[in-house]
Structure formats: structure tokens, C-alpha cells
Design a protein around this motif. Structure first.
Motif, PDB file in Angstrom:
ATOM      1  N   VAL A 182     -63.978-115.867  26.200  1.00 20.77           N
ATOM      2  CA  VAL A 182     -64.496-116.346  27.485  1.00 20.77           C
ATOM      3  C   VAL A 182     -65.676-115.478  27.922  1.00 20.77           C
ATOM      4  CG1 VAL A 182     -63.950-116.818  29.904  1.00 20.77           C
ATOM      5  CG2 VAL A 182     -62.212-117.186  28.136  1.00 20.77           C
ATOM      6  N   ASP A 183     -65.541-114.167  27.754  1.00 20.65           N
ATOM      7  CA  ASP A 183     -66.625-113.247  28.119  1.00 20.65           C
ATOM      8  C   ASP A 183     -67.866-113.493  27.263  1.00 20.65           C
ATOM      9  OD1 ASP A 183     -65.012-112.103  30.023  1.00 20.65           O
ATOM     10  OD2 ASP A 183     -64.411-110.397  28.763  1.00 20.65           O
ATOM     11  N   ALA A 184     -67.653-113.813  25.984  1.00 22.55           N
ATOM     12  CA  ALA A 184     -68.786-114.076  25.082  1.00 22.55           C
ATOM     13  C   ALA A 184     -69.577-115.291  25.559  1.00 22.55           C
ATOM     14  CB  ALA A 184     -68.284-114.300  23.661  1.00 22.55           C
ATOM     15  N   LEU A 185     -68.870-116.320  26.029  1.00 20.95           N
ATOM     16  CA  LEU A 185     -69.557-117.509  26.534  1.00 20.95           C
ATOM     17  C   LEU A 185     -70.304-117.188  27.826  1.00 20.95           C
ATOM     18  CD1 LEU A 185     -70.214-120.514  26.377  1.00 20.95           C
ATOM     19  CD2 LEU A 185     -68.081-120.979  27.604  1.00 20.95           C
ATOM     20  N   LYS A 186     -69.682-116.422  28.713  1.00 21.99           N
ATOM     21  CA  LYS A 186     -70.341-116.046  29.970  1.00 21.99           C
ATOM     22  C   LYS A 186     -71.620-115.256  29.684  1.00 21.99           C
ATOM     23  CE  LYS A 186     -66.744-114.006  31.753  1.00 21.99           C
ATOM     24  NZ  LYS A 186     -65.806-113.316  32.674  1.00 21.99           N
ATOM     25  N   ASN A 187     -71.541-114.322  28.750  1.00 24.22           N
ATOM     26  CA  ASN A 187     -72.715-113.518  28.400  1.00 24.22           C
ATOM     27  C   ASN A 187     -73.812-114.383  27.781  1.00 24.22           C
ATOM     28  OD1 ASN A 187     -71.464-111.182  29.294  1.00 24.22           O
ATOM     29  ND2 ASN A 187     -70.640-110.658  27.271  1.00 24.22           N
ATOM     30  N   HIS A 188     -73.394-115.361  26.970  1.00 20.16           N
ATOM     31  CA  HIS A 188     -74.354-116.268  26.337  1.00 20.16           C
ATOM     32  C   HIS A 188     -75.105-117.084  27.390  1.00 20.16           C
ATOM     33  CE1 HIS A 188     -76.160-118.896  23.412  1.00 20.16           C
ATOM     34  NE2 HIS A 188     -75.505-119.962  23.858  1.00 20.16           N
ATOM     35  N   ILE A 189     -74.370-117.609  28.349  1.00 23.87           N
ATOM     36  CA  ILE A 189     -74.982-118.413  29.416  1.00 23.87           C
ATOM     37  C   ILE A 189     -75.940-117.563  30.246  1.00 23.87           C
ATOM     38  CG2 ILE A 189     -74.530-119.723  31.528  1.00 23.87           C
ATOM     39  CD1 ILE A 189     -71.799-120.493  30.261  1.00 23.87           C
ATOM     40  N   ASN A 190     -75.506-116.378  30.616  1.00 22.13           N
ATOM     41  CA  ASN A 190     -76.345-115.512  31.450  1.00 22.13           C
ATOM     42  C   ASN A 190     -77.599-115.045  30.718  1.00 22.13           C
ATOM     43  OD1 ASN A 190     -74.865-115.549  33.878  1.00 22.13           O
ATOM     44  ND2 ASN A 190     -73.402-114.052  33.075  1.00 22.13           N
ATOM     45  N   SER A 191     -77.487-114.823  29.412  1.00 21.38           N
ATOM     46  CA  SER A 191     -78.672-114.416  28.645  1.00 21.38           C
ATOM     47  C   SER A 191     -79.686-115.558  28.570  1.00 21.38           C
ATOM     48  CB  SER A 191     -78.267-113.972  27.236  1.00 21.38           C
ATOM     49  OG  SER A 191     -77.763-115.055  26.477  1.00 21.38           O
ATOM     50  N   LEU A 192     -79.190-116.796  28.480  1.00 14.99           N
ATOM     51  CA  LEU A 192     -80.080-117.961  28.466  1.00 14.99           C
ATOM     52  C   LEU A 192     -80.761-118.140  29.821  1.00 14.99           C
ATOM     53  CD1 LEU A 192     -77.810-120.474  26.505  1.00 14.99           C
ATOM     54  CD2 LEU A 192     -79.968-119.519  25.690  1.00 14.99           C
ATOM     55  N   LYS A 193     -80.016-117.905  30.893  1.00 20.36           N
ATOM     56  CA  LYS A 193     -80.586-117.994  32.244  1.00 20.36           C
ATOM     57  C   LYS A 193     -81.723-116.991  32.404  1.00 20.36           C
ATOM     58  CE  LYS A 193     -78.014-118.254  35.873  1.00 20.36           C
ATOM     59  NZ  LYS A 193     -76.966-117.935  36.869  1.00 20.36           N
ATOM     60  N   HIS A 194     -81.490-115.788  31.909  1.00 17.86           N
ATOM     61  CA  HIS A 194     -82.494-114.727  32.031  1.00 17.86           C
ATOM     62  C   HIS A 194     -83.728-115.022  31.179  1.00 17.86           C
ATOM     63  CE1 HIS A 194     -84.133-110.699  32.537  1.00 17.86           C
ATOM     64  NE2 HIS A 194     -84.271-110.618  31.218  1.00 17.86           N
ATOM     65  N   LYS A 195     -83.508-115.561  29.981  1.00 24.21           N
ATOM     66  CA  LYS A 195     -84.615-115.795  29.047  1.00 24.21           C
ATOM     67  C   LYS A 195     -85.475-116.985  29.439  1.00 24.21           C
ATOM     68  CE  LYS A 195     -85.637-116.473  24.133  1.00 24.21           C
ATOM     69  NZ  LYS A 195     -85.083-116.526  22.750  1.00 24.21           N
ATOM     70  N   TYR A 196     -84.837-118.093  29.865  1.00 21.29           N
ATOM     71  CA  TYR A 196     -85.588-119.333  30.079  1.00 21.29           C
ATOM     72  C   TYR A 196     -85.800-119.705  31.548  1.00 21.29           C
ATOM     73  CZ  TYR A 196     -84.866-120.148  25.095  1.00 21.29           C
ATOM     74  OH  TYR A 196     -84.862-120.036  23.733  1.00 21.29           O
ATOM     75  N   ASN A 197     -84.946-119.211  32.427  1.00 20.95           N
ATOM     76  CA  ASN A 197     -85.052-119.551  33.847  1.00 20.95           C
ATOM     77  C   ASN A 197     -85.063-121.068  34.058  1.00 20.95           C
ATOM     78  OD1 ASN A 197     -85.230-118.975  36.606  1.00 20.95           O
ATOM     79  ND2 ASN A 197     -87.480-119.079  36.588  1.00 20.95           N
TER      80      ASN A 197
END
Length: 437
Positions: A182-197
Motif C-alpha cells: 500500500v505504501d509503495a502505491l502511495k509513494n508511486h502516486i505522489n512521485s507522479l504528482k510531483h513530476k508531472y503536476n
């Protein structure tokens, strides 16, 4: 921009090896991309499939050989890696409208297929507004793989890097999902938010359809709390509907959409962007393989017509009364290209994800070759990172033919359209809500 540089490397590689025996894997390797990712990107940027482009460049190079050398046409055909003299003649006539011997004799001026170039492609995409187009990120979370896509308003889908999160293998009915997953998915989503906005949408399939309602609510709440995004579970029924909508959203023609899956098959008649009727059949590729295990082997003596006969005896197949059949829910276009089926330009309508077609007659001829001529092991060499993809190829084609033989279908449009295309359309317009109601 980086994709266009990858494609330029591939285009240069093709020119340097036009007389060599090169595969999709070789070309994608020159572009530093996986075959599956590369095929999709190449088709969009260049406007043609990989192997079709290679074939046309070989035909164009053969023109000079015909006029400037005394080589026999047979030698030229093999020099440019055509499977046979007959294949070269048929391809040459289909593309140029004249036979090689007539061209050599009359020196007729014909339109060749020019080498595509990076700068030209860049200018075209800028002119078409590619860099100011609305985009969203769509994440499909499955049992083992989390797939991420960049969806564009024009219907194009780019595949972003795959994320391995083993939700299914670590899940238990008592404790639910493993927290690290679950944490891996949360981190994946947040990294995409940061990268692409960009706006991000997440959809769960497979294992997420089987967890308890309490576990589902807990998972959704945690994702929303830590990422600010919502998570939705897609049922198998809605997955098929989204896939069908991904096909028909921008076309007005009367077509039938066929979705072949492992355990089921979906058939929908559509007119003017609306579904008129649908049939769900609890019979799929896995059922065929279960009865014809030899189909997954390198070579088989099983005849296509016998498998079709078996399917028709065991399945109540609805009659298709349209002359156009669209294949979706799998990578049908990529299969047709790699297996060198004689695909042509779609002359019925203009759609970025449905550019090619094949006659039902040609499809059957090449499906017979897939059964009794082609080596699956050789085809697997084109996708070394995913050889298992080919194990169900013969069964899938037999399933498709079982629905076509004896019907009005004259043309088949192979696509790589999945539910992601329908989900993207839902997020760019309100059509799906009208359709769903």
C-alpha cells in the motif's frame, strides 16, 4: 521530446539495416525502449506500424536495385528479406500498383515511401498542437503490475514505466493487503504528482474485485488521505464497456466490437457511437487452450478449421450482421504487425487508434499460416521480455475466426485499445455518463 529522439534512433537503425534480418526487438533496442512501449510510440509519431514502415522502406530501396542492376527479381526479393518471391511481388503490386518487372521495363515514375525524419516529425506535432494538449495520468492497479498511462485529449495513450507491486501474492482475507505494498502505491502516486503536476486517476482491477467491502473502503480512504486522489474499483463488466467505448466514442460507422479474454468473450454491435446490443459469452482463450494444449507449442498439427468447428459446437455464437469487426481488449494491432499480416490503411474512418484494417479473407489465410507454417518460438524472439504473450496467440485467433466465419464480416480492424481509452474519454468529456445511464 525524448520519445522523438528515441524514434529518430530507430529510423536511422532501419535505414542502416534495411537489407538485414531485423526484428521488432532489434529496432526497439536501438531506441532504448521495450518492444511493447516502442511499438505504440512509433505508430503515433511516424503514423505507421513498425514492421509496415520497414516493409515500405525495403520496397522503396528495391526500386533503385530494379533500375540500376541486372539482378533477378527473385534475388532482389531475398536481398531485402522478403519471405518469398511471391510475397515481394504481392507487396510491390499492392503498394505501387505495378509489378516489379513492369517497373523495370517501363521505368515508370511512381511515388516511393520517403524516410521519416526527426525534425519533420517534431514540426508536425508542434503544428498539430501536441504540446499544449490537455493530459491526465491514469493508473491501472492490478494483482501484480501497476500500469501507468499518460492520456491525451486527442485519444492518444502513452505508456509510462511499469511498477511491480505484488498485491495479490501478499494478500490474505484475514489481514488484507501488505502495508508495504500500500505504501509503495502511495509513494508511486505522489512521485507522479510531483513530476508531472497533472490530475491523476487510479483504478483497481483483478484482486481488488475480490477483497471484502470493508477492506476496499479502508484501502480507498488511505489512498485518498495520503495522496489526495480517489481510487475506484472497475468490475469486469465495466472494463468491457469502457473498452468498447474506447473504440466507438469518435466513430459513426456501424461496427461490431469483439473483446476476447482468457475466460470470456464480449460482442457488441454499435452504431453512431452507441451500443445497440451486447452479448457476454463465458468462453475464452483459456477454454480453447485447455482442450487444445498443443496450440501453445512451437509447432502444431492441429488445423484451424477443426478448432473453429469445436468452438462452434460448444458455444452459442451470436450472428454478426455488420461488415466491419473491430478487435479490442488485447494488442491485436501489434500482433498483426509482428506476424506480418497484410494490413492496409483503414479506409472507412479516420481514428488515431484504428489506422489499419485487413480483409477477413486475408486474415483467415494468415491465421492458417499461424497454425501450420509459423514457428511460435521464432515469434517469441521478437518480444524476449514477454515470450509468454505468444502462448495464447493461436487460441485467440481461432476464437476470433469462430465469430467471423459464416457471417457478413468483410473487414477487420485490429487495435490495441483497452479500457484505459474509455476511461480517458470519460475524463475528457461527459459522453460515458450518458452511455452508462
Amino acid at each position: 521530446m525524448e520519445y522523438y529522439k528515441n524514434i529518430e534512433s530507430a529510423l536511422e537503425f532501419i535505414e542502416e539495416n534495411v537489407k538485414n534480418d531485423i526484428s521488432l526487438h532489434d529496432i526497439s533496442k536501438s531506441a532504448f525502449l521495450s518492444p511493447f512501449h516502442f511499438h505504440r510510440i512509433f505508430s503515433y509519431v511516424v503514423g505507421d506500424t513498425v514492421m509496415r514502415y520497414l516493409n515500405r522502406r525495403r520496397l522503396t530501396h528495391s526500386l533503385e536495385e530494379l533500375l540500376t542492376t541486372n539482378k533477378s527479381i527473385i534475388d532482389i526479393s531475398y536481398e531485402f528479406r522478403f519471405e518469398s518471391h511471391e510475397t515481394f511481388l504481392r507487396s510491390f503490386k499492392r503498394y505501387f500498383g505495378i509489378t516489379p518487372s513492369s517497373y523495370r521495363k517501363n521505368k515508370k515514375v511512381i511515388n516511393n515511401y520517403e524516410r521519416q525524419r526527426f525534425s519533420t516529425l517534431i514540426l508536425k506535432k508542434v503544428k498539430d498542437g501536441d504540446y499544449c494538449m490537455k493530459r491526465i495520468i491514469i493508473i491501472e492497479v492490478g494483482s501484480t503490475n501497476t500500469k501507468t498511462y499518460m492520456a491525451y485529449e486527442d485519444g492518444r495513450i502513452d505508456i509510462l514505466p511499469l511498477k511491480y507491486i505484488p498485491f495479490k501474492s501478499n494478500y490474505t482475507i484475514e489481514t488484507g493487503f501488505y502495508q508495504d505494498d500500500v505504501d509503495a502505491l502511495k509513494n508511486h502516486i505522489n512521485s507522479l504528482k510531483h513530476k508531472y503536476n497533472l490530475e491523476i486517476k487510479e483504478y483497481g482491477t483483478s484482486i481488488f474485485r475480490k477483497i471484502t467491502q470493508e477492506q476496499k473502503s479502508k484501502f480507498k480512504d488511505e489512498i485518498e488521505k495520503h495522496t489526495g486522489t480517489s481510487f475506484e474499483v472497475i468490475s469486469q463488466e465495466d472494463e468491457n464497456k469502457y473498452t468498447t467505448y474506447g473504440v466507438i466514442s469518435n466513430i459513426k460507422n456501424e461496427v461490431t466490437v469483439l473483446i476476447t479474454g482468457g475466460g470470456s468473450t464480449e460482442l457488441s454491435k454499435c452504431i453512431n457511437g452507441s451500443i445497440i446490443s451486447s452479448h457476454h459469452i463465458d468462453y475464452g482463450i483459456e477454454d480453447i487452450i485447455r482442450n487444445f494444449k498443443e496450440l501453445s507449442q512451437d509447432r502444431t498439427e492441429i488445423k484451424l478449421e477443426n478448432v473453429i468447428k469445436f468452438i462452434k459446437q460448444n458455444v452459442d455464437i451470436p450472428m454478426i450482421d455488420t461488415n466491419i469487426l473491430v478487435l479490442a481488449g488485447g494488442q491485436h494491432m501489434m500482433f498483426s504487425d509482428i506476424a506480418k499480416y497484410p494490413i492496409e490503411k483503414n479506409v472507412f474512418y479516420d481514428n488515431i487508434n484504428q489506422k489499419h484494417m485487413i480483409t477477413s479473407k486475408d486474415a483467415y489465410e494468415y491465421d492458417e499460416k499461424l497454425f501450420n507454417v509459423y514457428s511460435l518460438d521464432k515469434l517469441k524472439e521478437t518480444t524476449p521480455d514477454n515470450k509468454g504473450w505468444w502462448d495464447g496467440a493461436r487460441a485467440a485467433r481461432a476464437c476470433i475466426e469462430a465469430f467471423i466465419v459464416g457471417t457478413n464480416v468483410e473487414y477487420i480492424i485490429p487495435t490495441d485499445i483497452s479500457m484505459i481509452y474509455g476511461l480517458a474519454n470519460e475524463n475528457f468529456c461527459n459522453y460515458w455518463y450518458r452511455y452508462k445511464s
